[in-house]
Design a protein around this motif. Structure first.
Motif, short mmCIF file in Angstrom:
data_model
loop_
_atom_site.label_atom_id
_atom_site.label_comp_id
_atom_site.label_asym_id
_atom_site.label_seq_id
_atom_site.Cartn_x
_atom_site.Cartn_y
_atom_site.Cartn_z
N LEU A 1 8.85 -2.94 11.84
CA LEU A 1 7.85 -3.68 12.60
C LEU A 1 8.49 -4.77 13.46
O LEU A 1 7.82 -5.44 14.22
N GLY A 2 9.79 -4.94 13.28
CA GLY A 2 10.48 -5.96 14.06
C GLY A 2 10.62 -7.27 13.33
O GLY A 2 10.69 -8.33 13.94
N ILE A 3 10.63 -7.21 11.99
CA ILE A 3 10.84 -8.42 11.22
C ILE A 3 12.26 -8.41 10.66
O ILE A 3 12.61 -7.56 9.86
N ARG B 1 11.70 -8.82 16.57
CA ARG B 1 10.84 -9.58 17.48
C ARG B 1 10.37 -10.84 16.77
O ARG B 1 9.96 -11.80 17.38
N LEU B 2 10.45 -10.80 15.44
CA LEU B 2 10.21 -11.99 14.64
C LEU B 2 11.42 -12.17 13.73
O LEU B 2 11.72 -11.30 12.91
N LEU B 3 12.13 -13.29 13.90
CA LEU B 3 13.34 -13.52 13.12
C LEU B 3 13.07 -14.61 12.09
O LEU B 3 12.57 -15.70 12.45
N GLU C 1 11.92 -14.25 24.29
CA GLU C 1 10.68 -13.68 23.78
C GLU C 1 10.69 -13.50 22.26
O GLU C 1 9.69 -13.16 21.66
N MET C 2 11.87 -13.73 21.64
CA MET C 2 11.94 -13.57 20.18
C MET C 2 11.26 -14.76 19.51
O MET C 2 11.48 -15.91 19.88
N SER C 3 10.37 -14.47 18.55
CA SER C 3 9.75 -15.55 17.79
C SER C 3 10.61 -15.82 16.56
O SER C 3 11.07 -14.88 15.92
N VAL C 4 10.83 -17.09 16.27
CA VAL C 4 11.73 -17.42 15.17
C VAL C 4 11.04 -18.38 14.21
O VAL C 4 10.40 -19.35 14.64
N LEU C 5 11.14 -18.07 12.92
CA LEU C 5 10.62 -18.96 11.89
C LEU C 5 11.81 -19.40 11.05
O LEU C 5 12.56 -18.56 10.54
#
Lengths: 277, 291
Positions: free
Chosen positions: B79-81, B169-171, B199-203
């Motif tokens: 899923l891009g995680i 896409r989510l790191l 565009e990469m979302s990062v937590l």
């Protein structure tokens, strides 16, 4: 080569293939003590097929197929267990196979079965080299990478999308096929099989070769099986002391090299000739 | 704008112990969101929920507006995680390069996965990507060494490189700067600031306030599995509830004003406060490490 040397060579080849059978599941982090059971399937399978008139290559192939199918079916329930429980399950499977054969008159029961068709040392050697090449190849692919990753940290591997169960089932099945092959070659070399030969000690030795040789590289089982098949022969001169010496060597080896003889850093150091990092 | 990741009323309990309590977190697309809180606050547990190690007892986790609760652990990476681990998860019998390659697992086709030797020309694209990630994280010198026994800072960078080649896409970065010395830390910060795609979302879970402030545009503070503050980094770090969570309540109450400078959120200086709280915290922490 003398008949003695050829005989030792053929036994060595069977041991090498059996060691690779143990290696496949061990590489994925699980101990399979059912090697002897799959070898028995291979040996009796090939014996029955050639006695029924099949040519030897076909009957060996049929036996390998039988062992892998049984391996595939057994692996699903067995791999639901983990660690020591999985080991006990495989051990139980092996005992069941032998007990079944011992009670089947059509398979000769306790008196064994004469096998039509003799296989000499050289064809066995070629097959063994083929097996070594196959495992070395598998270890160099992403499949090999996944095996090591699962052995090191199965959940960590799953986070990166590795379908751990599939890989484990595949490895177990390939191991069963190799054990079946080892059993079939054994049957045709000695032209005679008896169920008692396929006891837990046979599985233990296959595992021992692999662990002593080392799990980290696909060459470990080869080195382990070669060393520990030939060492008792070389020690034959010391007569009754040879098993004492042999046992002592194993203990010392496990103390000094608990990861096996052939580790990746060992090979790295050999090639680069500098101390380990 | 719809959030990239939306934790909606997520609750997780181990037995009778509620570790995460109806938590709402939003990560906007392309944002750098920080997750702070004292030990045992449930930060790593949040990561484990997002990456599928745990399933929430209540609430839902939405990725791009779609619930992902039913997606098993080994398919979330599709899923891009992508994620790293607080307590390193290195494969000790693999080299640095091979460890990074593991992250590519879902991008290669079935046949290539099984039948192409990793060092052969048929895997050139994979090797190139791995080497590039290794170089980005300053790992080229170590590429062919076994990961086991390499310095902590190096292993941390391997983790990040491995997460990057999953093409997330989510790191999710779990304490990327912990255990690094100050120059390694600055280097990592500049890599994360300049090299990650916009565009990469990062937590990011992190204790280092300066690190979080320079990297994150949005910060969420947790304590005992609940959100206690949210907003811009400076504001959250100087929020009275956050200071109290880290340093405890001062009976003199003289320094509880907002005028007091934000304390360094270093876990080593966190005192244990009331008995009830210190009992809960290790419980939650144990849960997160069990992963």
């Amino acid at each position: 080569m003398s008949g003695y040397a050829l005989q030792i060579g053929a036994i060595l080849c069977v041991h090498v293939i059996a060691a690779y059978a143990a290696y496949m599941t061990l590489a994925a982090g699980q101990l399979n003590l059912g090697i002897a059971g799959f070898m028995a399937l291979g040996a009796y399978g090939s014996a029955v097929l050639s006695n029924a008139g099949w040519a030897m290559p076909q009957s060996i192939a049929g036996a390998v197929l039988l062992a892998s199918l049984v391996g595939l079916c057994v692996s699903y329930p067995v791999l639901r267990a983990r660690g020591i429980y999985l080991t006990i399950a495989t051990l139980a499977f092996s005992e069941v196979v032998v007990a079944l054969i011992l009670n089947m008159e059509s398979l000769g029961a306790a008196s064994g079965l004469v096998v039509v068709g003799h296989l000499g040392f050289w064809p066995i050697l070629w097959v063994t080299l083929g097996v070594v090449a196959l495992v070395v190849f598998l270890a160099s692919t992403r499949f090999g990478l996944c095996l090591t990753a699962i052995r090191n940290d199965a959940q960590g591997a799953a986070v990166f999308g590795v379908r751990t169960r599939r890989i484990e089932v595949t490895a177990f099945t390939i191991g069963a096929a190799l054990a079946g092959l080892a059993g079939a070659l054994y049957a045709h070399h000695f032209s005679y099989v008896e169920a008692q030969r396929f006891n837990v000690l046979l599985s233990t030795y296959a595992v021992l070769y692999t662990l002593l040789g080392g799990l980290q590289t696909p060459l470990g089982p080869l080195v382990g099986a070669a060393l520990f098949t030939l060492a008792p022969e070389l020690l034959r001169g010391t007569d009754e002391w040879r098993y004492v010496t042999f046992g002592a060597v194993i203990v010392v080896l496990m103390l000094l090299r608990s990861e096996g003889l052939f580790t990746r850093s060992f090979i790295h150091n050999l090639m680069h000739r500098r101390p380990a990092t | 704008m719809k959030p990239k990741l939306f934790l909606h009323g997520v609750t997780l309990a181990f037995g009778g112990l509620t570790v995460i309590d109806s938590l709402d977190i939003q990560v906007m697309p392309g944002s750098r969101t920080g997750l702070i809180g004292p030990n045992g606050a449930g930060k790593t547990t949040v990561f484990n929920l997002i990456s599928g190690v745990y399933r929430p007892n209540a609430g839902e986790i939405l990725l791009d507006d779609e619930a992902i609760d039913a997606v098993p652990l080994d398919r979330r990476v599709r899923l891009g995680i992508g994620r790293t681990f607080q307590n390193l998860r290195m494969m000790k019998h693999l080299t640095v390069l091979e460890n990074i390659m593991l992250g590519q697992h879902t991008h290669v086709g079935l046949w290539q996965r099984m039948l192409v030797p990793l060092n052969s020309p048929f895997n050139r694209a994979g090797l190139t990507e791995t080497r590039a990630a290794a170089q980005l994280m300053g790992l080229s010198a170590h590429a062919d060494l076994l990961a086991d026994g390499l310095p902590y800072g190096v292993q941390k960078r391997i983790e990040i490189a491995r997460a990057l080649v999953t093409r997330p896409r989510l790191l999710l970065l779990d304490e990327p700067a912990a255990g690094l010395n100050s120059s390694e830390r600055d280097e990592l910060l500049s890599i994360l600031l300049t090299q990650l795609p916009k565009e990469m979302s990062v937590l990011i879970v992190e204790h280092d306030v300066a690190f979080v402030s320079s990297l994150c545009d949005h910060v969420v503070a947790l304590n005992f599995g609940r959100k206690i503050a949210e907003g811009r980094a400076e504001a959250v770090c100087s929020h009275p509830a956050v200071i109290e969570a880290y340093l405890g309540k001062d009976d003199d109450a003289a320094d509880a004003d907002a005028g007091v400078p934000a304390p360094a959120l270093d876990e080593t200086i966190v005192p244990q406060e009331s008995d009830q709280k210190s009992e809960r915290a290790p419980g939650a922490e144990r849960g997160t490490h069990a992963a």
